[in-house]
Design a protein around this motif. Structure first.
Motif, PDB file in Angstrom:
ATOM      1  N   THR A 858     -18.691   2.899  -6.662  1.00  0.00           N
ATOM      2  CA  THR A 858     -18.459   2.492  -7.736  1.00  0.00           C
ATOM      3  C   THR A 858     -16.802   2.736  -8.134  1.00  0.00           C
ATOM      4  OG1 THR A 858     -20.555   2.735  -8.401  1.00  0.00           O
ATOM      5  CG2 THR A 858     -18.896   2.467 -10.173  1.00  0.00           C
ATOM      6  N   VAL A 859     -16.432   4.094  -7.948  1.00  0.00           N
ATOM      7  CA  VAL A 859     -15.257   4.541  -8.183  1.00  0.00           C
ATOM      8  C   VAL A 859     -14.277   3.577  -7.376  1.00  0.00           C
ATOM      9  CG1 VAL A 859     -13.410   6.339  -7.878  1.00  0.00           C
ATOM     10  CG2 VAL A 859     -15.839   6.959  -8.521  1.00  0.00           C
ATOM     11  N   LYS A 860     -14.641   3.288  -6.092  1.00  0.00           N
ATOM     12  CA  LYS A 860     -13.529   2.435  -5.391  1.00  0.00           C
ATOM     13  C   LYS A 860     -13.507   1.034  -5.975  1.00  0.00           C
ATOM     14  CE  LYS A 860     -14.244   4.840  -0.972  1.00  0.00           C
ATOM     15  NZ  LYS A 860     -14.884   4.839   0.460  1.00  0.00           N
ATOM     16  N   GLY A 861     -14.389   0.332  -6.628  1.00  0.00           N
ATOM     17  CA  GLY A 861     -14.507  -0.632  -7.096  1.00  0.00           C
ATOM     18  C   GLY A 861     -13.642  -0.595  -8.334  1.00  0.00           C
ATOM     19  N   HIS A 862     -13.756   0.389  -9.053  1.00  0.00           N
ATOM     20  CA  HIS A 862     -12.773   0.400 -10.298  1.00  0.00           C
ATOM     21  C   HIS A 862     -11.514   0.411  -9.731  1.00  0.00           C
ATOM     22  CE1 HIS A 862     -15.816   0.825 -13.344  1.00  0.00           C
ATOM     23  NE2 HIS A 862     -16.300   2.000 -12.929  1.00  0.00           N
ATOM     24  N   ASN A 863     -11.077   1.270  -8.712  1.00  0.00           N
ATOM     25  CA  ASN A 863      -9.739   1.355  -8.194  1.00  0.00           C
ATOM     26  C   ASN A 863      -9.162  -0.009  -7.916  1.00  0.00           C
ATOM     27  OD1 ASN A 863      -9.697   3.897  -8.488  1.00  0.00           O
ATOM     28  ND2 ASN A 863      -9.963   4.363  -6.266  1.00  0.00           N
ATOM     29  N   ARG A 864      -9.935  -0.869  -7.089  1.00  0.00           N
ATOM     30  CA  ARG A 864      -9.533  -2.219  -6.874  1.00  0.00           C
ATOM     31  C   ARG A 864      -9.342  -3.052  -8.338  1.00  0.00           C
ATOM     32  NH1 ARG A 864     -13.578  -1.617  -3.059  1.00  0.00           N
ATOM     33  NH2 ARG A 864     -15.361  -2.657  -4.079  1.00  0.00           N
ATOM     34  N   LYS A 865     -10.074  -2.863  -8.992  1.00  0.00           N
ATOM     35  CA  LYS A 865      -9.902  -3.738 -10.165  1.00  0.00           C
ATOM     36  C   LYS A 865      -8.715  -3.124 -11.201  1.00  0.00           C
ATOM     37  CE  LYS A 865     -14.647  -4.704 -11.400  1.00  0.00           C
ATOM     38  NZ  LYS A 865     -15.894  -4.571 -12.375  1.00  0.00           N
ATOM     39  N   ILE A 866      -8.367  -1.913 -11.216  1.00  0.00           N
ATOM     40  CA  ILE A 866      -7.307  -1.240 -11.830  1.00  0.00           C
ATOM     41  C   ILE A 866      -5.971  -1.801 -11.206  1.00  0.00           C
ATOM     42  CG2 ILE A 866      -5.814   0.825 -12.098  1.00  0.00           C
ATOM     43  CD1 ILE A 866      -8.622   2.078 -12.589  1.00  0.00           C
ATOM     44  N   PHE A 867      -5.953  -1.812  -9.385  1.00  0.00           N
ATOM     45  CA  PHE A 867      -4.918  -2.123  -8.850  1.00  0.00           C
ATOM     46  C   PHE A 867      -4.474  -3.813  -9.150  1.00  0.00           C
ATOM     47  CE2 PHE A 867      -5.452   1.257  -5.250  1.00  0.00           C
ATOM     48  CZ  PHE A 867      -5.189   2.230  -6.264  1.00  0.00           C
ATOM     49  N   GLN A 871      -1.402  -5.305 -10.689  1.00  0.00           N
ATOM     50  CA  GLN A 871      -0.400  -6.074  -9.936  1.00  0.00           C
ATOM     51  C   GLN A 871       0.324  -4.967  -8.913  1.00  0.00           C
ATOM     52  OE1 GLN A 871       1.668  -8.549 -12.963  1.00  0.00           O
ATOM     53  NE2 GLN A 871       0.866 -10.056 -11.527  1.00  0.00           N
ATOM     54  N   VAL A 872      -0.287  -3.943  -8.462  1.00  0.00           N
ATOM     55  CA  VAL A 872       0.066  -3.116  -7.501  1.00  0.00           C
ATOM     56  C   VAL A 872      -0.812  -2.964  -6.323  1.00  0.00           C
ATOM     57  CG1 VAL A 872       1.299  -1.594  -9.507  1.00  0.00           C
ATOM     58  CG2 VAL A 872      -1.029  -1.084  -8.659  1.00  0.00           C
ATOM     59  N   GLN A 873      -0.214  -2.207  -5.260  1.00  0.00           N
ATOM     60  CA  GLN A 873      -1.182  -2.179  -3.853  1.00  0.00           C
ATOM     61  C   GLN A 873      -1.540  -0.734  -3.468  1.00  0.00           C
ATOM     62  OE1 GLN A 873      -1.615  -4.697  -2.095  1.00  0.00           O
ATOM     63  NE2 GLN A 873      -0.403  -5.871  -3.610  1.00  0.00           N
ATOM     64  N   ARG A 874      -0.880   0.290  -4.190  1.00  0.00           N
ATOM     65  CA  ARG A 874      -1.382   1.805  -3.948  1.00  0.00           C
ATOM     66  C   ARG A 874      -1.601   2.473  -5.085  1.00  0.00           C
ATOM     67  NH1 ARG A 874       3.274   0.584  -1.379  1.00  0.00           N
ATOM     68  NH2 ARG A 874       2.239   0.093   0.641  1.00  0.00           N
ATOM     69  N   ARG A 875      -1.952   3.755  -4.929  1.00  0.00           N
ATOM     70  CA  ARG A 875      -2.141   4.854  -6.114  1.00  0.00           C
ATOM     71  C   ARG A 875      -0.825   4.829  -6.721  1.00  0.00           C
ATOM     72  NH1 ARG A 875      -6.033   9.172  -6.330  1.00  0.00           N
ATOM     73  NH2 ARG A 875      -8.088   8.578  -6.245  1.00  0.00           N
ATOM     74  N   THR A 876       0.118   5.575  -6.001  1.00  0.00           N
ATOM     75  CA  THR A 876       1.435   5.791  -6.790  1.00  0.00           C
ATOM     76  C   THR A 876       2.140   4.836  -7.433  1.00  0.00           C
ATOM     77  OG1 THR A 876       2.630   5.105  -4.648  1.00  0.00           O
ATOM     78  CG2 THR A 876       1.697   7.523  -4.862  1.00  0.00           C
TER      79      THR A 876
END
Length: 888
Positions: A858-867, A871-876
């Motif tokens: 679920t966390v990873k899914g939220h990450n994908r939506k956030i990115f 309009q970014v590719q990575r966390r930083t």
């Protein structure tokens, strides 16, 4: 409440055969587009008559206020100002009027702002007339009127009549073409107007030469012409009479006054002199003052009106009149001269004048006009009567409009009078405290004690000693001094007479708050309960409300939410329409209960009402608005509006610090910890929780840091302490948090058992937000507890609320990141914002999963939506973009 004398709001009636002054009416009409019309001229130039005739012909709504010395009190001025405006729109200024009657009204500017907001609702043009503004000497009233003029709505026109120019920004208004002025030179009768007045209105038959001579002698002065006309009635040689007086208006007036009074029979002269002490005249009032069965008040008033003897009818029914102000001044001067002209009889004559005031005072008292009765008692130097009126219910001692009047009188009394009557000094100190003037109150109490030391300690003296102690207890409460609160309250109850129910309520109220501050809730409940019983028996609403609110707080603390809500609602019912700011605490208490019951809309209404009323206190002295802001912040947090919650808390924090509201520090800190944790700033939350040693807040921080064992240690110690002191609310909070901490520590079975125990304690009170504010961890716990079959209906209700909250949190943001969201392809949900904050703190996906009790996928899914939304590719890149948009 302040008694409104309706005759001050009446437009003076016009005589049917008055002189038409079209040239002046035209100038007044032409000035309607400006803000202000100023009619400034000495006494007797027809200012009021001119404006009255103009008002009747302009075809617009109008409000009229005749001012006197009493309106130098800003509260009284604003009260009558609103009352005058309500003759146009009855609901206008209702909130302002209620606020004005309270012990500590808001600032004048705040009340005027509220009044101006109300005025914008009325779109039809209207005129407000302030007659006799020269009676105003108070700078505060001038400042209030200046503010009103500066912000006057375009459909409102202000007219001021005065004998001297007011301290208003007249030069600026002239420069802005916002001022129309009529002065003595404009108001003087022209020769043709003088001829009309003398021969038509006053029914004389003067020649053109005599009229011209009289006009020259009086310089067109309307009052001088009227006095002359009265003196000329029946005169055999008007030409000789007119040529016999010369000099200034003062000398002309003295001469003509002699002539006019000389034409009246002795009985009418007696009536005029005796009733000159009155600002308003009615038949029964005049009968009471004159005290002469052969002089009918109604018949004499009607005769004076027919004779044009400087009397003005104030209503169409001819019930109320007043003397022309100039004529009244002269009659009072003559009355005073009658005292001083015969030294041998001066004392007796002065006594007779005092008797007139006493009779007027008695009439006003019998007609429930206590403040007017008090004023005449003061004019008669009848200290005993004035003191008795103060003690009566006709002058509510917690309404500032009345309190200011009483304080002014007490402050004017010679020291010898106050020393001879220590009861007056005690009342003086009491009223100072009611008025928020704590400085100087102790000096009055000490002076009263010094006088009492030489007296026999009888019941009266003991009761005064008790009153002094009760006042000191209240002073200690305003300063958060617990020991003096306890000591002085106990002393008060020891000395106060058992029948003095009104005074005995106060020490019980202070005792209740002292015990509550010490954590002794049982003693506090007993004190408040006894005070409430006395308050109801005494019939004094204000004191009853004080102790009832205190009792409501204790009921809340004992988890008796239904009883607390009932108590708070009774307080609001008891207050009714009385403008008591103290009921802000009842609104706030009811808001807290409603919040706990998840009735958020109604809770918001009561919370906002509490804040509005609390802000009407002096914000430097009273801290109640801080508690209101803290509550509203918690409510905003529950609704997902973290930014609004943070803003409210920042204001509360600054105020508490600025004015050293020590008892509010802990409340602010607890709410700040919650907001900071929602914002993901664990470090700042930890600093605050540690600084204020708040166990619940410390436990929350430990959980946020991933240390449930430390949280459990803190909570266990706090729960034992709460149980030892029988603090039911803190015990229940600790149990709820313990269940969450046990779950985080992996002790699921014990966590569920702990939660079930808490549910059993909470269900009778109907607690909801206590559980659901814990979010997803609580949802998991409740689901597992449901399987055990304990309190099934209660658990279903809680889970339904949690589900609704979760659905709301997944909705696109419209509050916290509104400005930033519009730059995104799609706004972030509340949950995505939480995940983004944790990413910005450097937490791994696994750590985020544990922190939020979410599955790793679920966390990873939220990450994908956030990115994708950023309009970014990575966390930083996500963190950098979020900071650029102000999201973290």
């Amino acid at each position: 409440m302040i008694s409104i004398l309706a005759t001050k709001l009446y437009l003076p009636r016009l005589r049917p055969n008055m002189v038409s002054r079209l040239r002046l009416i035209g100038r007044l009409n032409e000035g309607l587009h400006r803000k202000l019309t100023l009619v400034s001229a000495p006494a007797g130039f027809g200012k009021t008559t001119l404006i009255s005739s103009w008002i009747e012909g302009i075809g617009q709504s109008s409000a009229w206020l005749s001012l006197d010395e009493g309106e130098n009190d800003p509260t009284r001025f604003l009260t009558y100002l609103v009352a005058a405006l309500q003759t146009i729109a009855p609901r206008l200024g209702e909130e302002v009027l209620r606020a004005l009657q309270s012990p500590q009204p808001p600032s004048t500017e705040a009340m005027l702002m509220a009044l101006l907001n109300d005025l914008t609702i009325t779109k039809d043009p209207f005129v407000l007339v302030l007659d006799d503004y020269h009676m105003i000497e108070a700078k505060a009233v001038d400042q209030a009127l200046t503010y009103l003029i500066n912000h006057l709505p375009p459909h409102m026109h202000l007219v001021i009549t005065t004998r001297e120019d007011p301290q208003l920004p007249l030069a600026r208004l002239r420069a802005q073409d916002q001022l129309t002025e009529l002065r003595a030179a404009d108001l003087r009768f022209t020769l043709s107007e003088a001829a009309t007045f003398l021969n038509q209105v006053m029914s004389l038959t003067l020649s053109d030469q005599d009229i011209a001579a009289l006009e020259r002698r009086t310089e067109g002065w309307v009052a001088g012409l009227q006095f002359a006309a009265l003196a000329l009635q029946g005169c055999q040689d008007p030409t000789s009479f007119i040529s016999s007086f010369t000099g200034s208006h003062h000398f002309v007036l003295d001469y003509l006054m002699e002539e006019v009074l000389g034409q009246q029979d002795a009985r009418v002269q007696t009536f005029l002199l005796r009733t000159s002490i009155l600002n308003r005249l009615s038949s029964s009032l005049c009968d009471a003052v004159v005290l002469d069965p052969s002089l009918s008040g109604q018949a004499t008033l009607e005769y004076l009106e027919r004779a044009n003897l400087f009397i003005v009818s104030l209503d169409s029914e001819r019930c109320w009149y007043r003397y022309h102000h100039l004529f009244a001044d002269l009659l009072r001067l003559r009355l005073q001269q009658s005292i001083t002209s015969s030294p041998g009889d001066a004392q007796d004559r002065e006594r007779q004048v005092h008797e007139l005031h006493i009779r007027a005072s008695a009439w006003y008292e019998n007609h429930d006009l206590a403040i007017e009765a008090f004023h005449h008692a003061v004019a008669a130097n009848d200290v005993e009567r004035a003191e008795r009126l103060i003690e009566g219910k006709g002058i509510p001692r917690h309404f500032r409009g009345a309190v200011t009047t009483l304080l002014n009188w007490l402050g004017s009394l010679p020291t010898a009078v106050l020393d001879a009557k220590p009861s007056l000094r005690v009342r003086y100190a009491s009223l100072m405290v009611v008025n928020g003037q704590t400085t100087g109150a102790e000096e009055q109490l000490q002076a009263a004690e010094a006088t009492l030391q030489g007296n026999e300690v009888n019941d009266t003296v003991r009761d005064l000693i008790g009153q002094i102690a009760a006042i000191r207890a209240t002073l200690a409460l305003t300063r958060y001094q617990i020991e003096p609160m306890l000591a002085q309250s106990r002393r008060a109850l020891e000395y106060l007479h058992p029948n003095n129910l009104f005074s005995r309520v106060t020490p019980y109220w202070v005792l209740g708050y002292a015990y509550s501050s010490l954590g002794d809730r049982a003693a506090a409940r007993q004190a408040f309960t006894e005070g409430l019983s006395l308050g109801r028996a005494s019939g004094h609403t204000f004191n009853t409300i004080l102790v009832a609110i205190g009792l409501g707080h204790i009921q809340e603390a004992d988890n008796q939410l239904s009883l607390a809500a009932e108590t708070y609602r009774r307080v609001l019912q008891l207050a009714s329409d009385q403008p008591l700011q103290i009921i802000c605490e009842a609104h706030l208490g009811l808001a807290r209960v409603l919040y706990e019951w998840n009735e958020l809309d109604e809770a918001l209404q009561h919370g906002q009402q509490s804040l509005r009323l609390a802000k009407q206190y002096d914000r430097r002295v009273i801290d109640r608005y801080v508690s209101s802001e803290i509550f509203l912040a918690r409510l905003k947090l529950a609704q997902g509006d973290v930014a609004a919650a943070a803003a409210l808390l920042e204001d509360a924090h600054q105020s508490a610090r600025r004015y050293n509201f020590v008892p509010r520090f802990l409340e602010v800190a607890a709410a700040q910890v919650l907001v900071l944790l929602h914002q993901g700033d664990v470090a700042a939350a930890a600093r605050i929780a540690q600084a204020y040693e708040q166990p619940i807040s410390q436990a929350r921080v430990h959980l946020a840091q991933g240390n449930p064992l430390a949280a459990l240690a803190v909570l266990e110690a706090w729960r034992r302490q709460a149980e030892a002191k029988d603090w039911k609310d803190e015990r229940l909070k600790a149990m709820v948090m313990q269940s969450v901490a046990l779950k985080a520590h992996g002790e699921k079975d014990e966590a569920v058992q702990q939660l079930c125990d808490a549910l059993v304690l909470a269900e009778p009170g109907g607690f909801i937000r206590l559980f659901v504010d814990e979010g997803l961890p609580m949802a998991h716990l409740l689901s597992e507890a449901e399987a055990l079959g304990r309190t099934p209906n209660y658990i279903k209700k809680l889970l339904a609320v949690l589900k609704a909250d979760e659905q709301r949190s997944e909705d696109p943001l419209s509050l916290a990141s509104q400005s930033s969201a519009q730059l995104l392809i799609e706004p972030l949900s509340q949950r995505e914002v939480e995940v983004l904050h944790l990413i910005a703190q450097g937490l791994s996906n696994q750590q985020i999963s544990e922190r939020l009790f979410l599955a790793l996928d679920t966390v990873k899914g939220h990450n994908r939506k956030i990115f994708g939304k950023l309009q970014v590719q990575r966390r930083t890149e996500a963190v950098a973009r979020a900071r650029q948009l102000g999201l973290v």
